[in-house]
Design an enzyme around this catalytic site. Sequence first.
Site, mmCIF file in Angstrom:
data_model
loop_
_atom_site.group_PDB
_atom_site.id
_atom_site.type_symbol
_atom_site.label_atom_id
_atom_site.label_comp_id
_atom_site.label_asym_id
_atom_site.label_seq_id
_atom_site.Cartn_x
_atom_site.Cartn_y
_atom_site.Cartn_z
ATOM 1 N N GLY A 230 0.869 -1.344 -0.142
ATOM 2 C CA GLY A 230 -0.139 -0.047 -0.263
ATOM 3 C C GLY A 230 0.972 1.075 -0.267
ATOM 4 N N SER A 231 0.455 2.460 0.445
ATOM 5 C CA SER A 231 0.926 3.711 0.859
ATOM 6 C C SER A 231 2.135 3.617 1.847
ATOM 7 C CB SER A 231 0.207 4.415 1.233
ATOM 8 O OG SER A 231 -0.800 4.768 1.993
ATOM 9 N N PRO A 232 3.539 4.369 1.677
ATOM 10 C CA PRO A 232 3.898 4.696 2.596
ATOM 11 C C PRO A 232 3.305 5.446 4.226
ATOM 12 C CG PRO A 232 4.866 5.725 0.658
ATOM 13 C CD PRO A 232 3.598 5.154 0.428
ATOM 14 N N GLY A 235 1.742 2.173 5.669
ATOM 15 C CA GLY A 235 2.669 1.426 5.733
ATOM 16 C C GLY A 235 3.829 2.158 7.161
ATOM 17 N N GLU A 252 5.704 -3.040 1.060
ATOM 18 C CA GLU A 252 5.538 -3.168 -0.996
ATOM 19 C C GLU A 252 5.087 -2.215 -0.058
ATOM 20 O OE1 GLU A 252 7.456 -4.594 -2.444
ATOM 21 O OE2 GLU A 252 8.245 -6.220 -1.325
ATOM 22 N N CYS A 286 2.816 0.621 -9.299
ATOM 23 C CA CYS A 286 3.537 0.826 -8.280
ATOM 24 C C CYS A 286 4.582 1.231 -8.554
ATOM 25 C CB CYS A 286 3.947 0.653 -6.805
ATOM 26 S SG CYS A 286 4.472 -1.446 -7.088
#
Length: 511
Positions: A230-232, A235, A252, A286
């Site tokens: 997913g997104s930072p 994360g 990831e 991504c």
Amino acid sequence: METSSEFPVPGTQQVPSRATGNAPEEDDGGDGKGSMDGDGMGGNPYAGLVALLRAAWLSGKTRPMEYRVAQLEALGRFLEDKKQEILEATALDVGKPPFEAQLAEILLCKNELHAALNNLSQWMKDEPVERNLATHLDSAFIRKEPYGVVLIMGPWCCPVSLLLGPLIGAIAAGNCAVLKPSEMTKNVEKLMVEALPGYLDTDCFAVVTAGPQETTRLLENKFDYIFFTGSPPMGRAVMAAAAQHLTPVTLELGGKNPCYVSEPCDVRSVARRVAWGRFFNAGQTCVAPDYVLCSLELQEKLLPALREAITEFYGSDPRGSPDLGRIVDQKEFQRIRMLLRSGRVAIGGQAEEEERYIAPTVLADVLPSDPIMQEEIFGPILPIVVVASMEEAIEFINKRPRPLAVYAFCSDCKVVAQVLERTSSGGFCGNDTLTHMTLSSLPFGGIGCSGLGKYHGKFTFDTFSHQRGCLHRSMGLEALNALRYPPYSQQKLGFLTATFEIKRKGTCTLL
């Protein structure tokens, strides 16, 4: 990787919308030490389910190779039996063309599955290691053990392959698993919840649905490994929740993947390969090239070549093309449309809200300070940033967070090699886009802000395996062990040094 509703910090309570299996409501958090709920009073809605899976794992059920193979083969039957449902669900959720869905959702999964089935017996073997003189008569090896109960959280961009791909490695490594599909792809989520448990052992594998609030409660449980895509920002939240239990994670994420293009090159081939990589899945991948770095002269050559490639791929009116997907939801549509204000629209730029359609778009003369350069695009927009030289391009890349991928195009292999040598990223692909991630022999993953850990092929098996260092000694020859026991002496130390010491091999230094 992708943007989505961020879940709040641990402590907020919400009941799950749905989960497979009938789990008791009371549990000690899965580690036998009491609940770790935000309220400290127990009653976590997922705790019973996690406890059931942990009991199954502790029974040893998932460890035999025959069991792992049977579950992997069952997953293969799911992919085969539900192929049409997968195509329909991904089309409904993100307008994904059947060609792209078969390639990115089904074929990639099958490749991972077959790689695991073909090599599992070898992957599972104990790995012997070198021994010193003191342990020369002993057995020293690495045992590949499952972690236990793992949590796999999938994204919406490739909601099937990026959920089931990690699951393949988790099964191969002998784990039990909880799967959480993205709540943004409702049709794929429904398919996973309703159909997948009919193929897998529900004592060991479960699918749960969870929005932002429920995800917080899910993460309060103790898992033995967490795999998140997913997104930072999300994360970071996953990592913070995992830290409460000292749980290892793979993240990831994603980032702004640069694509440097240099003369000499076949401009038409570059344009087609970059356009395919950028507009595949409507840019919602991504690993898509996020922006192009090139000289002003090359920009002027690339623009007509990109226009030609877009027309070749999607026709004169891409809105009517069956091969161009749509944006996942209205929130994402509005975010991406705002990014069209950056630079100069050289190609495309059209947007239609009701269909969540954004045309394949190229922005020229984009400045580093423009909004589109401040976040991952995750949509069908390709900005071009002008640089004077390769040196400036490399400096531009290195001043920013390390991306998931770096792309470099040039007919001179020395230029491509320089970009590889002097930049850092999760992966690298020269003279193409996306294709490096199709090789299960290559590790796939990010570095820094683009992720933590790696997977694909054996790397997925290794990710979900604890590498247990083992030494098995004989009960005989006790006289040799006496050298290490007190009372100590210089003579004993000398003997022990001779048997344990690692000596540096001879080297030759050229002056």
